[in-house]
Write an enzyme that holds these catalytic residues in place. Structure first.
Site, PDB file in Angstrom:
ATOM      1  CG  ASP A 229      -2.095   1.172   0.976  1.00 42.66           C
ATOM      2  OD1 ASP A 229      -1.550   2.161   0.974  1.00 42.66           O
ATOM      3  OD2 ASP A 229      -2.934   0.762   1.654  1.00 42.66           O
ATOM      4  CD  GLU A 255      -4.806  -0.264  -0.921  1.00 46.48           C
ATOM      5  OE1 GLU A 255      -3.971  -1.501  -1.272  1.00 46.48           O
ATOM      6  OE2 GLU A 255      -4.855   0.228  -0.241  1.00 46.48           O
ATOM      7  CD  GLU A 283      -7.225   4.189   1.077  1.00 46.20           C
ATOM      8  OE1 GLU A 283      -7.123   3.266   0.772  1.00 46.20           O
ATOM      9  OE2 GLU A 283      -6.175   4.376   2.455  1.00 46.20           O
ATOM     10  CG  ASP A 305     -13.334   4.140   3.800  1.00 45.36           C
ATOM     11  OD1 ASP A 305     -12.079   4.213   4.458  1.00 45.36           O
ATOM     12  OD2 ASP A 305     -14.887   4.477   4.247  1.00 45.36           O
ATOM     13  CG  HIS A 332      -9.739   2.070   3.187  1.00 48.05           C
ATOM     14  ND1 HIS A 332     -10.410   3.080   4.192  1.00 48.05           N
ATOM     15  CD2 HIS A 332      -8.366   1.863   3.444  1.00 48.05           C
ATOM     16  CE1 HIS A 332      -8.975   3.374   4.439  1.00 48.05           C
ATOM     17  NE2 HIS A 332      -8.349   2.591   3.915  1.00 48.05           N
ATOM     18  CD  GLU A 352      -7.611  -2.692   3.956  1.00 47.76           C
ATOM     19  OE1 GLU A 352      -8.747  -1.624   2.731  1.00 47.76           O
ATOM     20  OE2 GLU A 352      -7.143  -1.972   4.265  1.00 47.76           O
TER      21      GLU A 352
HETATM   22  C1  LIG Z   1      -1.673   1.255   5.683  1.00 46.24           C
HETATM   23  C2  LIG Z   1      -2.473   2.674   5.485  1.00 46.24           C
HETATM   24  O1  LIG Z   1      -0.943   3.326   4.584  1.00 46.24           O
HETATM   25  C3  LIG Z   1      -3.981   3.079   5.313  1.00 46.24           C
HETATM   26  O2  LIG Z   1      -2.931   3.627   6.711  1.00 46.24           O
HETATM   27  C4  LIG Z   1      -5.064   2.441   5.026  1.00 46.24           C
HETATM   28  C5  LIG Z   1      -4.653   1.703   4.045  1.00 46.24           C
HETATM   29  O3  LIG Z   1      -4.635   2.571   2.709  1.00 46.24           O
HETATM   30  C6  LIG Z   1      -5.496   0.909   3.676  1.00 46.24           C
HETATM   31  O4  LIG Z   1      -6.344  -0.155   4.545  1.00 46.24           O
HETATM   32  O5  LIG Z   1      -5.481   0.876   2.449  1.00 46.24           O
HETATM   33 MG   LIG Z   2      -5.112   1.661   1.008  1.00 47.89          MG
END
Ligand SMILES: C[C@H](O)[C@H](O)CC(=O)C(=O)O
Ligand SMILES: [Mg+2]
Length: 408
Positions: A229, A255, A283, A305, A332, A352
């Site tokens: 990510d 991602e 997201e 999201d 997301h 997820e």
């Molecule tokens: C981990 C990523 O930087 C963020 O906090 C969460 C994310 O983008 C995701 O779950 O996809």
């Molecule tokens: Mg992400």
């Protein structure tokens, strides 16, 4: 045709907005709807690559540049029969203002089933200041989710049944966090790690993230999914090099390499990527039109999201856009709000789970502590049966330090 008496639905009498955490509050680091608002020594704030990483002073911590300033928004809606519904998202005090002083007019007085009408009116009435996403759409999403929750609670059905019913008996999850090796032991189907380095770190940055991937691949074996990510931190050249360097370690997807508006960069990356590696994003995209463009650019998995893209009402539309091109929609992580939708989608084969435990070493409910009875995966799975409660099946934890900054 008049409705049968038993189908006469109540009207919405009140909408109220509360905030928790964020820059305006005294209590921080609890999580909730703003899941980046965690305490010290949490994996989610440990040197994750971002668009701000080029500034040395903002490299180590995302909280240092304000990732957690918004805080949790709670929207509560009450019907004329006394039933209440609620939802949470990330918008805090800013969202409370928008709900109480602007959106309330589209909600109060309508029947509990008039969700699509309210949704359309909220989107159109905020066109002049929403900018197609961000905190305004987070707020609209939260109202939309609260309305679905209320409707489900009034008619005593889970939201997924209102959306047409489950197309599978269970949802299988991958985990996002710093420890895919532990996620594998907990029964998840894959692990997505944040990248820690970006273009400002050059080839050395690529080498360091690849070393992390290599170590995880050695720990989890060949068949467990591993993903990166990149949280909008890269450019096309860097992302291309990273993708090729990651291919020997079977990286499943790359991602969110770029900010949501850089659709052309996604189109180029898709052409440059090794065959078989997937490109995912979405997201931080807040409009249906934005998802259509990402879909056209060849994004393999759209990742809205549900608390930031316009709510369940928008998520269903986005899933249809993806479906029309044979693409997947894997939201997301957004817990129950996502579960009730994705279990009805034929193009969401997995989902997820965002690990909010500080060291990603146990499963903590994503929005802890705000939701009571928030379901979590066991052995990487949540069953449809676990969702069989009215609305989204959760209650608001009123012991949280909620504030109502505005009233109308
Ligand atoms: C981990 C990523 O930087 C963020 O906090 C969460 C994310 O983008 C995701 O779950 O996809
Ligand atoms: Mg992400």
């Amino acid at each position: 045709m008049a409705l049968a008496p038993s189908l006469k639905l109540p009207t919405i009498t009140h909408i109220r907005a509360y905030s928790m955490g964020g820059a305006a509050a005294k209590v921080h680091g609890q999580g909730g709807g703003d899941y980046h608002d965690q305490g010290k020594d949490h994996w989610i704030d440990d040197h994750i690559a971002t668009p701000m990483s080029k500034y040395e002073e903002y490299k180590q911590s995302r909280q240092s540049f304000g990732i957690n300033v918004l805080g949790t928004l709670v929207v509560e809606v009450e019907a004329s029969d006394g039933t209440t519904g609620f939802a949470i998202s990330t918008a805090g005090t800013v969202g409370c203002f928008i709900v109480e002083h602007h959106l309330s007019r589209f909600v109060e007085g309508k029947r509990v089933d008039q969700i699509k009408l309210i949704h359309d009116q909220m989107l159109n009435a905020t066109q002049y200041y929403s900018g197609g996403g961000g905190v305004v759409i987070n707020t609209i999403s939260c109202v939309d989710l609260a309305l679905w929750d209320l409707y489900g609670k009034v008619v005593k059905l889970p939201v997924y049944k209102l959306l047409g019913g489950a197309v599978r008996d269970e949802i299988h999850f991958y985990a996002t966090g710093a420890r895919p090796d532990l996620a594998q032991k907990m029964g998840f189907i894959g692990g997505k790690m944040p990248t820690h380095w970006g273009p400002a770190d050059g080839d050395e940055g690529i080498a360091k993230d690849i070393a992390m991937l290599k170590e995880m691949r050695e720990r989890v074996g060949d068949n467990f999914w591993l993903m990166f990510d990149c949280w909008m931190s890269q450019d096309v050249n860097y992302a291309t090099k990273l993708a090729h360097a990651a291919a020997p370690y079977k990286l499943k997807w790359l991602e969110e390499c770029f900010p949501p508006q850089q659709v052309e960069s996604y189109r180029q990356l898709k052409q440059n990527m090794p065959k078989g590696m997937l490109m995912t994003t979405g997201e931080h995209t807040g409009t249906l039109e934005g998802f259509k463009e990402l879909s056209e650019a060849g994004v393999d998995i759209l990742q809205p999201d549900v608390g930031w893209c316009g709510g369940v009402t928008s998520l269903c539309e986005i899933a249809a856009v993806a479906k029309s091109r044979g693409q997947l929609v894997v939201p997301h992580g957004s817990s129950v709000y996502s579960h009730h939708a994705v279990i009805t989608f034929t193009n969401t084969p997995f989902s997820e789970m965002l690990m909010t435990s500080p060291h990603a070493d146990y499963v903590r409910p994503q929005f802890d502590p705000v939701l009571i009875d928030e379901p979590v995966p066991h052995d990487g799975i949540i069953t449809a049966e676990e969702l069989d409660k009215p609305g989204f099946g959760v209650e608001l934890n009123r012991e949280c330090p909620l504030e109502r900054p505005f009233e109308h």
